[in-house]
Design a protein around this motif. Structure first.
Motif, PDB file in Angstrom:
ATOM      1  N   LEU A 174      -3.806   6.150  -1.057  1.00 64.46           N
ATOM      2  CA  LEU A 174      -4.791   6.344   0.008  1.00 64.46           C
ATOM      3  C   LEU A 174      -5.195   7.804   0.205  1.00 64.46           C
ATOM      4  O   LEU A 174      -6.202   8.103   0.787  1.00 64.46           O
ATOM      5  CB  LEU A 174      -4.214   5.814   1.320  1.00 64.46           C
ATOM      6  CG  LEU A 174      -4.136   4.300   1.404  1.00 64.46           C
ATOM      7  CD1 LEU A 174      -3.247   3.881   2.547  1.00 64.46           C
ATOM      8  CD2 LEU A 174      -5.527   3.721   1.547  1.00 64.46           C
ATOM      9  N   THR A 175      -4.361   8.701  -0.299  1.00 62.64           N
ATOM     10  CA  THR A 175      -4.660  10.117  -0.103  1.00 62.64           C
ATOM     11  C   THR A 175      -5.899  10.484  -0.909  1.00 62.64           C
ATOM     12  O   THR A 175      -6.005  10.147  -2.071  1.00 62.64           O
ATOM     13  CB  THR A 175      -3.471  10.977  -0.566  1.00 62.64           C
ATOM     14  OG1 THR A 175      -2.297  10.432   0.013  1.00 62.64           O
ATOM     15  CG2 THR A 175      -3.625  12.408  -0.133  1.00 62.64           C
ATOM     16  N   ASN A 206      -1.024  12.171   9.101  1.00 64.52           N
ATOM     17  CA  ASN A 206      -1.341  11.471   7.869  1.00 64.52           C
ATOM     18  C   ASN A 206      -1.767  10.026   8.161  1.00 64.52           C
ATOM     19  O   ASN A 206      -2.692   9.502   7.542  1.00 64.52           O
ATOM     20  CB  ASN A 206      -0.139  11.512   6.924  1.00 64.52           C
ATOM     21  CG  ASN A 206      -0.526  11.223   5.500  1.00 64.52           C
ATOM     22  OD1 ASN A 206      -1.577  11.653   5.041  1.00 64.52           O
ATOM     23  ND2 ASN A 206       0.311  10.467   4.797  1.00 64.52           N
ATOM     24  N   ILE A 248       1.328   5.426   0.014  1.00 63.24           N
ATOM     25  CA  ILE A 248       0.569   6.511   0.618  1.00 63.24           C
ATOM     26  C   ILE A 248      -0.335   7.194  -0.400  1.00 63.24           C
ATOM     27  O   ILE A 248      -1.486   7.488  -0.143  1.00 63.24           O
ATOM     28  CB  ILE A 248       1.526   7.543   1.231  1.00 63.24           C
ATOM     29  CG1 ILE A 248       2.392   6.866   2.294  1.00 63.24           C
ATOM     30  CG2 ILE A 248       0.747   8.681   1.858  1.00 63.24           C
ATOM     31  CD1 ILE A 248       3.397   7.797   2.908  1.00 63.24           C
ATOM     32  N   SER A 249       0.225   7.410  -1.593  1.00 62.26           N
ATOM     33  CA  SER A 249      -0.524   8.216  -2.551  1.00 62.26           C
ATOM     34  C   SER A 249      -1.863   7.576  -2.921  1.00 62.26           C
ATOM     35  O   SER A 249      -2.828   8.266  -3.186  1.00 62.26           O
ATOM     36  CB  SER A 249       0.324   8.453  -3.794  1.00 62.26           C
ATOM     37  OG  SER A 249       0.768   7.220  -4.282  1.00 62.26           O
ATOM     38  N   MET A 285       0.851  -1.207   0.000  1.00 61.99           N
ATOM     39  CA  MET A 285       0.000   0.000   0.000  1.00 61.99           C
ATOM     40  C   MET A 285       0.878   1.245   0.000  1.00 61.99           C
ATOM     41  O   MET A 285       1.696   1.424   0.884  1.00 61.99           O
ATOM     42  CB  MET A 285      -0.867  -0.021   1.256  1.00 61.99           C
ATOM     43  CG  MET A 285      -1.682   1.214   1.455  1.00 61.99           C
ATOM     44  SD  MET A 285      -2.938   0.952   2.720  1.00 61.99           S
ATOM     45  CE  MET A 285      -1.992   0.501   4.155  1.00 61.99           C
ATOM     46  N   ARG A 343       3.389  24.736  -2.596  1.00 62.62           N
ATOM     47  CA  ARG A 343       4.484  23.869  -2.154  1.00 62.62           C
ATOM     48  C   ARG A 343       5.830  24.425  -2.616  1.00 62.62           C
ATOM     49  O   ARG A 343       6.790  24.508  -1.845  1.00 62.62           O
ATOM     50  CB  ARG A 343       4.258  22.459  -2.709  1.00 62.62           C
ATOM     51  CG  ARG A 343       5.305  21.451  -2.288  1.00 62.62           C
ATOM     52  CD  ARG A 343       4.884  20.017  -2.625  1.00 62.62           C
ATOM     53  NE  ARG A 343       4.642  19.787  -4.048  1.00 62.62           N
ATOM     54  CZ  ARG A 343       5.608  19.599  -4.954  1.00 62.62           C
ATOM     55  NH1 ARG A 343       6.871  19.640  -4.587  1.00 62.62           N
ATOM     56  NH2 ARG A 343       5.305  19.379  -6.217  1.00 62.62           N
ATOM     57  N   ILE A 370       4.755   2.367   5.960  1.00 65.72           N
ATOM     58  CA  ILE A 370       3.569   2.103   6.776  1.00 65.72           C
ATOM     59  C   ILE A 370       3.271   0.609   6.882  1.00 65.72           C
ATOM     60  O   ILE A 370       3.057   0.072   7.980  1.00 65.72           O
ATOM     61  CB  ILE A 370       2.350   2.848   6.181  1.00 65.72           C
ATOM     62  CG1 ILE A 370       2.556   4.357   6.351  1.00 65.72           C
ATOM     63  CG2 ILE A 370       1.055   2.395   6.827  1.00 65.72           C
ATOM     64  CD1 ILE A 370       1.492   5.212   5.699  1.00 65.72           C
ATOM     65  N   ASP A 371       3.285  -0.084   5.740  1.00 64.51           N
ATOM     66  CA  ASP A 371       2.956  -1.515   5.740  1.00 64.51           C
ATOM     67  C   ASP A 371       3.895  -2.308   6.639  1.00 64.51           C
ATOM     68  O   ASP A 371       3.441  -3.131   7.437  1.00 64.51           O
ATOM     69  CB  ASP A 371       3.051  -2.071   4.313  1.00 64.51           C
ATOM     70  CG  ASP A 371       1.877  -1.647   3.481  1.00 64.51           C
ATOM     71  OD1 ASP A 371       0.891  -1.147   4.079  1.00 64.51           O
ATOM     72  OD2 ASP A 371       1.937  -1.795   2.255  1.00 64.51           O
ATOM     73  N   ASP A 392       3.699  13.671   0.155  1.00 63.59           N
ATOM     74  CA  ASP A 392       3.036  12.928   1.223  1.00 63.59           C
ATOM     75  C   ASP A 392       3.971  12.163   2.152  1.00 63.59           C
ATOM     76  O   ASP A 392       3.516  11.445   3.036  1.00 63.59           O
ATOM     77  CB  ASP A 392       1.963  11.981   0.638  1.00 63.59           C
ATOM     78  CG  ASP A 392       2.484  11.253  -0.590  1.00 63.59           C
ATOM     79  OD1 ASP A 392       3.718  11.189  -0.740  1.00 63.59           O
ATOM     80  OD2 ASP A 392       1.660  10.772  -1.387  1.00 63.59           O
ATOM     81  N   LEU A 408      -5.375   8.512   7.000  1.00 62.95           N
ATOM     82  CA  LEU A 408      -5.504   7.319   6.159  1.00 62.95           C
ATOM     83  C   LEU A 408      -6.408   6.285   6.804  1.00 62.95           C
ATOM     84  O   LEU A 408      -6.670   5.223   6.233  1.00 62.95           O
ATOM     85  CB  LEU A 408      -4.120   6.698   5.912  1.00 62.95           C
ATOM     86  CG  LEU A 408      -3.114   7.537   5.126  1.00 62.95           C
ATOM     87  CD1 LEU A 408      -1.754   6.863   5.094  1.00 62.95           C
ATOM     88  CD2 LEU A 408      -3.615   7.781   3.719  1.00 62.95           C
TER      89      LEU A 408
END
Lengths: 602, 268
Positions: free
Chosen positions: A6-7, B112, A3-4, A1, A86, B14-15, B187, B116
């Motif tokens: 899930l965003t 974050n 991050i992107s 998974m 940004r 994260i995983d 992110d 999620l």
């Protein structure tokens, strides 16, 4: 998974129709900077290369650049705002700066980081290519094009097509000097007579059918010497728009002065040659262009109408109260559109500066409030949020208050234009940028934005005799220089009165020199004189207009009379009596003029 | 040390963290304030507020804290914060400094993590003390004296991680400006390795130089930069942990950008 994945995505927002970017230019720029640092690229060639890619020099240093991002026709989309937010944090000073030509600038960028900015801009379809240098600069369009009730048709698609045609076009890579197009909606909102090529949409009946076209003005421009543009012909049909543009550029390319940097804008060529001769040449050249261009050479004008969808409101707005200041803001910052129930909202900035947080908020505001899903940069360092439904205005105002973007007076004299001045520019003699902010703060405090007599006037301040802030067409214009009393120098401004940029475009007339720390009292004194002498129905602008045209018969009849009243205010005190007088705004050290090499001409 | 040292793993994704938490094979440190931690945190994580560490960060005190968090020489540690990784970096660096080799940063922030929808908890785990050895890694620390002499060498690069305006106003002579925001991706707390490499490469910051980072006061922003450098394989990075605050207090020389009113261009 990752991050992107899930965003939460915001893919629902409107997307740009045109991708202006080319990702390979980022790599190329990075490599060229390396070669330059290794001494394998000489200064002059590198500077030309850098400017062609939109990276301008910075005051007193070669370590930093200013990246000028073009917003063709002023259009800017939510994703683009987010990226600029940004980038301003990562590579600049935490804020960005809107120019008077629909560019957004990132200052104090390390030269070696410029390519990283290009890379990110490319992801959202933006470029700074040909934003500086001897090329076709950003093609402007009135922020009201498409919504103005006085326009004949929306010129935005033509502005975009012109920008697309000339961007990276070999014929526009090495002109004698920069070259600017301004499209507008109508006479009143345009700035078509002070630019190389200015265009107003026009419709004519030809053989019983409606023919779209333009009124084209050539050879205008502001600068050390300013000239007003000449109308080429009564009507130029739309098929001839490209041929005319090419013809004009070919003549400029061929005959423009490539030696004398101070006099090589096209306006000098037109002036030296005389308008009639220039006009004849253009018309002849156009016939040749028309006869010799391949049939595939044409503007790709995309007139598909934008989708107008009022964003859904999830929250319940019943019972929400009207915040203080709303009426004042509504009056001084919004305009009714020709589309009923919609308004265009102008976001007031201080001399064009916007923080990275505010850039981010702009993306949200567009998504929540603009039915066209994008925004437009304006002519006066501001942003227009258009197609806001009348019923959403209170809610929008509340949101603007939260983000510090709710300043009133956006469409009045209380929002002066100020170029970047000594905050970053090599040529600047004074801190015009800060002065513009000081005036705005003072005038809002005095609630001058609520004075109907002052709405149609303007204040514009440049930090040197060049006209980045367009002071020559301001009701009250200033450009910076140094003054001296004995050995002591102080920041000083030359003030001009009576400039305008509508159908009666006129350059302001020189009045007198005003020390920086006396500018505010001098403007207030002019307002006082006006109030004492005005006739019914007068605005400050119309009163000054009569004076500069020798048709005023009150006590104040001429610029000379105004000067006499103001003179006592501008007498320099000694340094012992008033040390502050000798400091420029934003500075705590003695004032002295200091400039580097300009890069307007490369 | 050589430039060919393979890049070190500095973040945990994260995983991986979620499965390590399930296996109970990791010690997770939350460096936020105690109140925030008590409300909710990543399950099974322990709390070490940065302020607690900073109140006395002598090696002996740090060792005591580490022991009390149930960390011995072999315990894999992952640190997280809600401040774009800067506070977590400072804590991770301190562990490294006393000789703990297996410490990484969570690739993202707690904020974050929550947005999620990943699991959180408000329970404080029961931790039994462990014994960590002391093996001080002095070569990752730069003191003001060290910095002053190192600066004179050509092969030393000094990096200022504060915001650009602060740098323009005042900085240690010879430092280059690399604001901490530049190190992050959209992110993650750090850019992907290739991205980071390109950024450093453009700036001429290469792995075979000695690189010293500093920021405003306690080495948080520059701690993040320390890990950014490590992620690209830089093997000789040092943190000037007392940073610009100490440098100024010691009245050492500083430089500034002259003749420009850059502050007035800021919209703040």
């Amino acid at each position: 998974m990752s991050i992107s994945k899930l965003t939460p995505s915001s893919s629902d927002s409107a997307k740009p129709k045109i991708n202006w970017a080319r990702i390979d230019e980022a790599d190329n720029f990075a490599n060229t900077v390396k070669l330059y640092r290794q001494g394998k690229y000489d200064e002059d060639s590198f500077r030309r290369f850098r400017l062609q890619h939109g990276a301008y020099g910075t005051r007193m240093t070669s370590d930093y650049a200013m990246v000028r991002v073009k917003l063709p026709a002023g259009e800017i989309y939510p994703k683009q705002f987010e990226t600029l937010s940004r980038l301003s944090e990562q590579y600049s000073i935490g804020s960005a700066h809107f120019s008077t030509r629909e560019n957004i600038q990132l200052h104090w960028v390390v030269l070696e980081d410029v390519s990283e900015i290009f890379r990110s801009l490319a992801e959202v379809g933006l470029t700074s290519r040909e934003a500086c240098g001897n090329s076709v600069r950003n093609v402007m369009c009135s922020p009201l094009s498409g919504v103005c009730s006085d326009e004949k048709f929306d010129s935005t698609p033509y502005a975009l097509a012109t920008a697309k045609f000339f961007l990276r076009n070999p014929m526009a890579q090495s002109l004698p000097r920069k070259f600017k197009f301004n499209f507008t909606c109508c006479e009143k909102h345009g700035m078509v007579r002070m630019v190389d090529v200015g265009l107003i949409p026009e419709i004519q009946q030809i053989n019983g059918s409606e023919q779209k076209g333009f009124k084209i003005f050539l050879g205008g421009g502001l600068g050390n010497r300013s000239f007003i543009g000449h109308q080429l012909e009564d009507f130029t049909p739309e098929e001839d728009l490209l041929y005319t543009s090419i013809a004009v550029m070919r003549i400029f390319d061929r005959l423009g002065d490539r030696k004398n940097l101070a006099r090589n804008r096209m306006r000098y060529l037109v002036n030296d040659m005389g308008w009639e001769k220039f006009q004849n040449l253009v018309l002849k050249e156009r016939a040749i262009v028309r006869a010799t261009q391949s049939v595939v050479t044409k503007l790709k004008v995309d007139t598909t109408p934008d989708k107008i969808t009022r964003p859904l409101k999830i929250s319940d707005e019943s019972g929400s109260s009207v915040p203080d200041g709303y009426a004042r803001w509504l009056k001084t910052n919004t305009m009714k559109q020709k589309q009923s129930d919609y308004r265009s909202v102008f976001i007031t900035l201080e001399a064009g500066d916007i923080t990275s947080n505010q850039l981010n908020s702009m993306a949200t505001l567009i998504r929540e409030f603009s039915s066209e899903g994008k925004a437009r940069s304006g002519f006066v360092q501001n942003v227009a949020l258009r197609y806001v439904h009348e019923d959403d205005l209170v809610k929008l105002y509340s949101k603007l208050l939260e983000t510090g973007l709710a300043k009133s007076g956006g469409l009045t004299m209380t929002t002066p234009v100020g170029c970047s001045g000594t905050t970053s520019c090599n040529l600047a003699l004074t801190n015009s940028h800060r002065l513009a902010k000081e005036i705005q703060r003072k005038f809002l405090e005095l609630k001058l934005d609520e004075d109907d007599d002052l709405t149609d006037s303007s204040i514009k301040i440049s930090g040197c005799p060049n006209s980045c802030a367009q002071h020559g067409i301001a009701t009250i214009g200033f450009f910076g220089g140094g003054g001296r009393l004995g050995k002591d120098m102080y920041p000083n401004y030359q003030m001009s009165l009576g400039g305008r940029f509508d159908a009666d475009t006129t350059l302001g007339q020189t009045c007198l020199r005003v020390p920086a720390k006396r500018v505010i009292p001098v403007i207030l004194k002019i307002i006082e004189m006006f109030k004492e002498n005005k006739q019914s129905g007068d605005t400050l602008k119309s009163w000054i207009h009569r004076i500069v045209n020798d048709s005023e018969d009150s006590n104040i009849k001429s610029i000379g009379d105004i000067k006499k009243v103001l003179e006592p205010l501008v007498v320099p005190p000694t340094k012992e009596d008033d040390p502050d007088f000798y400091l420029d705004y934003g500075s705590d050290t003695s004032y002295h003029t200091k400039t580097g090499k300009g890069e307007c001409a490369a | 040390m050589c430039c060919l040292t393979p890049s070190v793993k500095v973040t945990t994704d994260i995983d991986s963290l979620r499965s390590e938490i399930r296996d109970k094979s990791v010690r997770v440190i939350d460096v936020r304030r105690e109140g925030d931690y008590k409300q909710d945190h990543i399950p099974n994580s322990v709390n070490l507020p940065l302020a607690t560490l900073l109140s006395d960060d002598s090696p002996e005190r740090v060792l005591k804290l580490v022991n009390s968090l149930g960390i011995d020489d072999e315990t894999p540690v992952v640190v997280y914060d809600d401040t774009f990784g800067a506070l977590a970096s400072r804590v991770a660096w301190t562990l490294e400094w006393i000789g703990h080799s297996d410490v990484t940063l969570l690739e993202t922030t707690y904020g974050n993590w929550k947005s999620l929808g990943l699991e959180t908890d408000s329970l404080t785990p029961e931790i039994s003390n462990k014994e960590h050895s002391m093996n001080l890694q002095s070569d990752i620390l730069a003191t003001s004296d060290y910095l002053e002499s190192a600066k004179l060498r050509d092969d030393v690069i000094l990096i200022d991680n504060r915001e650009r305006l602060n740098y323009l106003e005042q900085h240690i002579p010879g430092a280059v400006s690399l604001p901490y925001r530049t190190l992050a991706s959209a992110d993650g707390i750090l850019r992907p390795k290739e991205d980071m490499k390109r950024l450093f490469d453009n700036r001429g910051i290469s792995g075979d130089s000695e690189i010293i980072t500093y920021c405003g006061s306690v080495g948080t922003l520059s701690g993040l930069a320390y890990y950014a450098l490590k992620s690209t394989g830089a093997s000789n990075a040092k943190l000037y942990v007392r940073s610009f605050k100490e440098w100024k207090n010691l009245e050492k020389p500083t430089d500034k950008q002259e003749d420009a009113n850059y502050w007035d261009l800021s919209a703040e």
